[in-house]
Each structure stands twice: as structure tokens, then as C-alpha cells.
Design an enzyme around this catalytic site. Structure first.
Site, PDB file in Angstrom:
ATOM      1  CD  GLU A   1     -90.140  22.805 -40.392  1.00 36.63           C
ATOM      2  OE1 GLU A   1     -90.482  22.945 -41.746  1.00 36.63           O
ATOM      3  OE2 GLU A   1     -89.628  23.654 -39.597  1.00 36.63           O
TER       4      GLU A   1
ATOM      5  CG  ASN B   1     -88.334  30.177 -40.244  1.00 38.76           C
ATOM      6  OD1 ASN B   1     -88.919  29.846 -39.685  1.00 38.76           O
ATOM      7  ND2 ASN B   1     -87.458  29.295 -39.067  1.00 38.76           N
TER       8      ASN B   1
ATOM      9  CB  SER C   1     -84.114  29.699 -37.548  1.00 36.55           C
ATOM     10  OG  SER C   1     -84.952  30.089 -36.222  1.00 36.55           O
TER      11      SER C   1
ATOM     12  CG  HIS D   1     -88.119  25.157 -36.372  1.00 31.78           C
ATOM     13  ND1 HIS D   1     -89.022  25.247 -37.739  1.00 31.78           N
ATOM     14  CD2 HIS D   1     -87.524  26.374 -35.777  1.00 31.78           C
ATOM     15  CE1 HIS D   1     -88.874  26.961 -37.546  1.00 31.78           C
ATOM     16  NE2 HIS D   1     -88.159  27.631 -36.632  1.00 31.78           N
TER      17      HIS D   1
HETATM   18  P1  NAD Z   1     -81.251  33.832 -27.965  1.00 37.18           P
HETATM   19  O1  NAD Z   1     -80.099  34.933 -28.638  1.00 37.18           O
HETATM   20  O2  NAD Z   1     -82.372  33.863 -27.310  1.00 37.18           O
HETATM   21  O3  NAD Z   1     -80.291  33.089 -27.418  1.00 37.18           O
HETATM   22  C1  NAD Z   1     -78.764  31.945 -27.471  1.00 37.18           C
HETATM   23  C2  NAD Z   1     -78.400  31.709 -26.040  1.00 37.18           C
HETATM   24  O4  NAD Z   1     -77.064  30.837 -26.938  1.00 37.18           O
HETATM   25  C3  NAD Z   1     -77.852  33.054 -26.078  1.00 37.18           C
HETATM   26  O5  NAD Z   1     -78.315  33.144 -24.574  1.00 37.18           O
HETATM   27  C4  NAD Z   1     -76.560  32.348 -25.819  1.00 37.18           C
HETATM   28  O6  NAD Z   1     -75.488  33.379 -25.041  1.00 37.18           O
HETATM   29  C5  NAD Z   1     -76.193  31.558 -26.209  1.00 37.18           C
HETATM   30  N1  NAD Z   1     -75.044  30.336 -26.652  1.00 37.18           N
HETATM   31  C6  NAD Z   1     -74.067  31.637 -27.497  1.00 37.18           C
HETATM   32  N2  NAD Z   1     -73.506  31.204 -27.903  1.00 37.18           N
HETATM   33  C7  NAD Z   1     -73.279  29.716 -27.040  1.00 37.18           C
HETATM   34  C8  NAD Z   1     -72.178  28.827 -26.903  1.00 37.18           C
HETATM   35  N3  NAD Z   1     -71.236  28.181 -27.550  1.00 37.18           N
HETATM   36  N4  NAD Z   1     -72.638  27.750 -25.660  1.00 37.18           N
HETATM   37  C9  NAD Z   1     -74.134  28.072 -25.273  1.00 37.18           C
HETATM   38  N5  NAD Z   1     -74.868  29.012 -25.108  1.00 37.18           N
HETATM   39  C10 NAD Z   1     -74.250  29.536 -25.972  1.00 37.18           C
HETATM   40  O7  NAD Z   1     -81.983  33.191 -29.850  1.00 37.18           O
HETATM   41  P2  NAD Z   1     -83.255  32.381 -29.890  1.00 37.18           P
HETATM   42  O8  NAD Z   1     -84.448  32.887 -29.814  1.00 37.18           O
HETATM   43  O9  NAD Z   1     -83.411  31.419 -28.512  1.00 37.18           O
HETATM   44  O10 NAD Z   1     -83.039  30.753 -30.547  1.00 37.18           O
HETATM   45  C11 NAD Z   1     -81.602  30.457 -30.156  1.00 37.18           C
HETATM   46  C12 NAD Z   1     -81.908  28.846 -31.998  1.00 37.18           C
HETATM   47  O11 NAD Z   1     -83.338  28.567 -31.722  1.00 37.18           O
HETATM   48  C13 NAD Z   1     -81.462  29.909 -33.202  1.00 37.18           C
HETATM   49  O12 NAD Z   1     -81.040  29.340 -34.213  1.00 37.18           O
HETATM   50  C14 NAD Z   1     -82.798  30.330 -33.255  1.00 37.18           C
HETATM   51  O13 NAD Z   1     -82.671  30.264 -35.195  1.00 37.18           O
HETATM   52  C15 NAD Z   1     -83.505  28.850 -32.959  1.00 37.18           C
HETATM   53  N6  NAD Z   1     -84.882  29.223 -32.877  1.00 37.18           N
HETATM   54  C16 NAD Z   1     -85.846  30.612 -32.581  1.00 37.18           C
HETATM   55  C17 NAD Z   1     -86.820  30.759 -32.559  1.00 37.18           C
HETATM   56  C18 NAD Z   1     -87.366  31.769 -31.948  1.00 37.18           C
HETATM   57  O14 NAD Z   1     -88.745  31.975 -31.932  1.00 37.18           O
HETATM   58  N7  NAD Z   1     -86.646  32.998 -31.105  1.00 37.18           N
HETATM   59  C19 NAD Z   1     -87.825  29.817 -32.749  1.00 37.18           C
HETATM   60  C20 NAD Z   1     -87.502  28.745 -33.162  1.00 37.18           C
HETATM   61  C21 NAD Z   1     -86.304  28.331 -33.246  1.00 37.18           C
END
Ligand code: NAD
Length: 284
Positions: free
Chosen positions: A153, A191, A120, A141
Site C-alpha cells: 500500500e 489500517n 502503520s 506500507h
Molecule cells: P518493531 O517494534 O518490531 O521494530 C521497531 C524497531 O525500531 C526496533 O528494532 C527498534 O529498536 C527500532 N528503533 C527504535 N528507535 C530507533 C531509532 N531511533 N533508530 C533506529 N531504529 C530504531 O516494530 P515493527 O513491527 O517492525 O514496525 C516498524 C514500523 O513498521 C512501524 O511503524 C509499524 O507500524 C510498521 N508496520 C508494521 C507492520 C507489522 O506487521 N508489524 C506492518 C506494516 C508496517
């Protein structure tokens, strides 16, 4: 030749959507997370989402969740990523986690594989710096929910090569998506604006200027937004919002990105939004 085998790291909100989208567009997916419990939840969630999609898209051919799931290997073992031609990383928005994940990926994945960071706010140039393949690292993104959002993005890190940009565009086209290419900066375009808006909306709630639903209604009815900032925060996940705004705060050293205390309190209380069942609104 098309990219066929794609590694997806992280099976949370975004990893689930990316894996589903890839499998539905015919790719072999290796989905990696840290526990079998999380992977089992991911499997259930993907199955539910495909059934839901079928329900809403009556005109389109309904897919059998089992067939889609067969294209996804759910594993806690990073070693399976040695066959990944392309990797999309979606782990927690914390630098200490991503830092360690990329060092690991760099030693296991083929030298030719492109790493796409679905972050993000963390700068792509910083992510690339912990690998030996900076020209092959790019930001992708994705928007949430991934299978329903056609625009991505895409971020060019300092060392990202033109060849990598072309490969990333091809990967996205195979997923049925287009991209808008931007240069690297913490939070990129989306963001840097959205996180400030959401944080300020939380301050409004904390200051009791308006209720959550009235804050959101103003954005929807006055500006024509599909969702208000607090509904959007619940969809993204309040933990991810907090981590992202912390990245912006540390990156710019600018107090305008200080996280609202109410946001911190809600995350401490486990109110993450949709994914935990309670955020600014309740979800059953
Ligand atoms: P989330 O917390 O739902 O999921 C993150 C996952 O990563 C978890 O299942 C966790 O167990 C896993 N994880 C942690 N350490 C790990 C490792 N060492 N190896 C493998 N897996 C591991 O978060 P999310 O919302 O899915 O976000 C994930 C990424 O995407 C982040 O960087 C976030 O900023 C980005 N993002 C999120 C959104 C959104 O709307 N939620 C949108 C775009 C980008």
C-alpha cells in the site's frame, strides 16, 4: 539506472523483512538500529528465514544465507546512510521516535534520496513536515512477512511529487513487488479498517463472548479469511497494534478508536504476540 544502495532504518519485525527482501534482490543494504544486540538478533533471524524459505520453496534455487547477509551492513551508526540512494524507515510506531529519526536522516542522507515511511498509521504529510524534502517523502506500507507479500500500500503525502511516486514504484519493482497508490489519511485504507476490526475482536474476548480461537475460526471458516483478527494481531505485534490505534484515536479525535483495555494490559505484561512468544496464542 537501478537503485543500488538502500538504507533500512529499524531492524524489528518489518525492518528485518525489508532488508532481507532487498538483499535477496541484489541490493546493497545499510541496516540501522539502536543496539548491537538488536542487530545481532536481526542477523540470526534473516539467516533463519532464508533457510526456512529454501525449505518451503523446493522448486526455487536455494540461497546461501551467508551470501545474502554479505549484502547487508548491520550498524548503529546513522552516518553510513550518507551513501543511501533510497531509505525505507521501519522504526517503532511512535511519533516522538519517527520525528527524531527523520530529522536525523534529513541531515545525513543525500538531498536526492527518497524517504519511504513504512508506518502503520502515522500520516505521511506529518512525517514529511519534519524534513526539508517533503516532495521526496512517500508512504510504503509493506505487508508482513515482507519477502512473501507482493503488494504494498503506497501513500501519496500532500507534497509527494510524481517523480517520487515513479522512483518508489521502480524501487518496489526491483524488490519484486507491486503497489496500490492511495491518498494520505491516518491508517490509510488498510489500517483504518484492520485496526478497528482487531480492537473490536479484543473487546469480544474481554467481554467473554467467545474464545480467541473461536473468534478467529468465525473469520476463517465463515468469511474465508486466511487468518483471524487475533492471529493477525499476534503476527503484527500487540505493541504495534496499540501504538497504531492510539495514532488513529489522536488523529481523528474519535472515540471509536479507543484502545481496548485488554490490549493495553497485554502490552503492559509484555505479551506482544509472536515476537515475544506469547500473545493471544503461545509460540515456541
Ligand atoms: P518493531 O517494534 O518490531 O521494530 C521497531 C524497531 O525500531 C526496533 O528494532 C527498534 O529498536 C527500532 N528503533 C527504535 N528507535 C530507533 C531509532 N531511533 N533508530 C533506529 N531504529 C530504531 O516494530 P515493527 O513491527 O517492525 O514496525 C516498524 C514500523 O513498521 C512501524 O511503524 C509499524 O507500524 C510498521 N508496520 C508494521 C507492520 C507489522 O506487521 N508489524 C506492518 C506494516 C508496517
Amino acid at each position: 539506472m537501478n537503485i543500488q544502495t538502500v538504507g533500512v532504518v529499524g531492524a524489528g519485525v518489518m525492518g528485518i523483512g525489508v532488508a532481507q527482501n532487498l538483499a535477496q534482490t541484489g541490493h546493497q543494504v545499510i541496516l540501522v538500529d539502536i543496539s548491537d544486540k538488536i542487530l545481532e538478533q536481526a542477523k540470526q533471524e534473516i539467516s533463519k528465514n532464508i533457510r526456512f524459505q529454501g525449505f518451503f520453496n523446493k522448486s526455487e534455487k536455494t540461497e546461501n544465507p551467508k551470501e545474502v547477509l554479505q549484502r547487508i551492513k548491520f550498524t548503529t551508526n546513522y552516518q553510513f546512510l550518507e551513501s543511501a540512494e533510497f531509505v525505507i524507515e521501519n522504526t517503532t510506531e511512535k511519533w516522538n521516535i519517527k520525528n527524531q529519526v527523520y530529522s536525523q536522516l534529513d541531515t545525513i542522507c543525500p538531498k536526492e534520496s527518497v524517504f519511504a515511511a513504512n508506518t502503520s498509521a502515522i500520516p505521511i504529510t506529518r512525517i514529511a513536515s519534519v524534513t526539508q524534502r517533503a516532495p521526496k517523502v512517500i508512504g510504503m506500507h509493506f505487508m508482513n512477512p515482507v519477502p512473501m507479500k507482493s503488494m504494498v500500500e503506497t501513500i501519496r503525502g500532500y507534497h509527494t511529487s510524481e517523480e517520487t511516486i515513479e522512483t518508489a514504484k521502480k524501487m518496489l519493482a526491483q524488490m519484486g513487488k507491486e503497489c496500490i497508490l492511495v491518498n494520505d489519511s491516518p491508517g490509510f485504507v488498510s489500517n483504518r479498517v484492520l485496526m478497528l476490526t482487531i480492537n473490536e475482536a479484543i473487546f469480544l474476548l474481554q467481554d467473554q463472548v467467545a474464545s480467541a480461537s473461536d473468534v478467529d475460526r468465525i473469520f476463517k471458516t465463515c468469511f474465508g479469511h486466511k487468518m483471524g483478527p487475533l492471529e493477525t494481531a499476534d503476527l503484527i505485534g500487540l505493541d504495534t497494534i496499540l501504538f497504531s490505534i492510539e495514532v488513529l484515536y489522536e488523529s481523528f479525535n474519535d472515540s471509536k478508536y479507543r484502545p481496548c483495555p485488554l490490549l493495553k494490559k497485554m502490552v503492559d505484561a509484555g505479551l506482544y504476540g509472536r515476537k515475544s512468544g506469547q500473545g493471544f496464542y503461545a509460540y515456541t
